[in-house]
Scaffold this active site. Structure first.
Site: not given
Length: 304
Positions: A141, A219-220, A223, A252
């Site tokens: 960011e 990351t899912l 899931e 985060d």
């Protein structure tokens, strides 16, 4: 190496509207609630680690407005070291406009404001703290060259959260971090591949390794996550089933937990650390907001 955590990144003020569903293109709908929270990926990840008990320092920029003053006060209240958080003359603090649906889905538009002024000079001023940190965390960011310089100075574990995702990028963004962490959308941006299934996610992770990553965490959402090291097999980690109230900031919470666990539990296997990070991130979505939804130290006894 120390157990300290240094986070280089963004501070945002989150203006959050809650509604039954997300609006369609060009549509105006009635919301149910509005709140203002402290956010931004850098500060969120730093606060997530601090609330778990981490020794954290943030390198960031806020505006010379009332929100900048309030943000620094908030960080101090969360026991984050703020000596490298600067108020930037003639700039507003960064803001994020967020809409959250009843199912916990969200849409986010950010305006960087003072975050655009975070530069290599800010990193150089903190180089001794970065070099001595056990874990250094960056995101995108703020300017990519800021993350690159921080990783060059770091001697401990480096986590780069590749968010937002980039289609064109300096190859050092993949090669320098110890762990390159992205979600499905970000992985698709970096690889140009579809990432809609676990099989596609694994293929994207292998592609990132082939591009120079040392290890990948993808990351899912509900899931869980996958982890892939160079010259190793892919490992899938599951999340506990929870009722999602607000998924904003879940990624985060995951990164902050990962940083804390790596800094303070070096002897634990990576699979155990990632399972705990998934558990902590899942817990955060059961409450509204970003930083205010992150759990405290009490959760650590439940996820080990």
């Amino acid at each position: 190496m120390s157990d300290s955590i240094v986070v280089v990144g963004s501070c945002m003020i989150d203006f959050v509207s809650y509604a039954a569903r997300l609006p369609k293109k060009g549509e105006t709908i009635h919301g149910t609630k509005f709140v203002t929270n402290f956010g931004g990926k850098g500060a969120n990840q730093c606060v997530a680690a601090a609330k778990l008990g981490g020794k954290t320092t943030l390198i960031a920029r806020v505006g010379d407005d009332v929100w900048g003053e309030r943000y620094i006060a908030n960080l101090k209240n969360q026991k984050v070291e703020t000596k490298y958080v600067k108020q930037t003359p003639n700039f507003s603090s960064g803001i994020a406009q967020i809409t959250v649906s009843e199912t916990g889905d969200n849409q986010i538009v950010i305006v960087a404001g003072a975050n655009k002024e975070l530069g290599i000079g800010d990193v150089e001023m903190a180089k001794s703290d970065i070099a001595s940190a056990g874990v250094v965390v960056m995101q995108l960011e703020t300017a990519p060259e800021v993350a690159i310089r921080a990783m060059e100075l770091a001697k401990g574990i480096c986590i780069l959260n590749g968010a937002p995702g980039l289609r064109q990028y300096d190859p050092r963004l993949l090669k320098l971090p110890t762990i390159f962490c992205v979600n499905e959308t970000e992985a698709s941006e970096f690889t140009g591949l579809p990432v809609t299934t676990k099989q596609e996610a694994e293929a994207a992770a292998h592609h990132l390794i082939s591009k120079g990553c040392n290890s990948v965490v993808l990351t899912l959402g509900a899931e869980g996550a996958l982890y892939l090291e160079r010259n190793s097999n892919c490992v899938f980690l599951t999340c506990p089933a929870v009722q999602s109230v607000d998924s904003t900031g879940a990624g985060d919470a995951f990164i902050g937990a990962l940083a804390y666990l790596l800094a303070n539990n070096r002897k634990l296997p990576m699979e155990s650390i990632l399972k705990s990070a998934c558990f902590i991130a899942s817990d955060s979505v059961t409450r509204s907001g970003t930083q205010i939804s992150f759990p405290g130290q009490e959760i650590l006894s439940r996820c080990t």
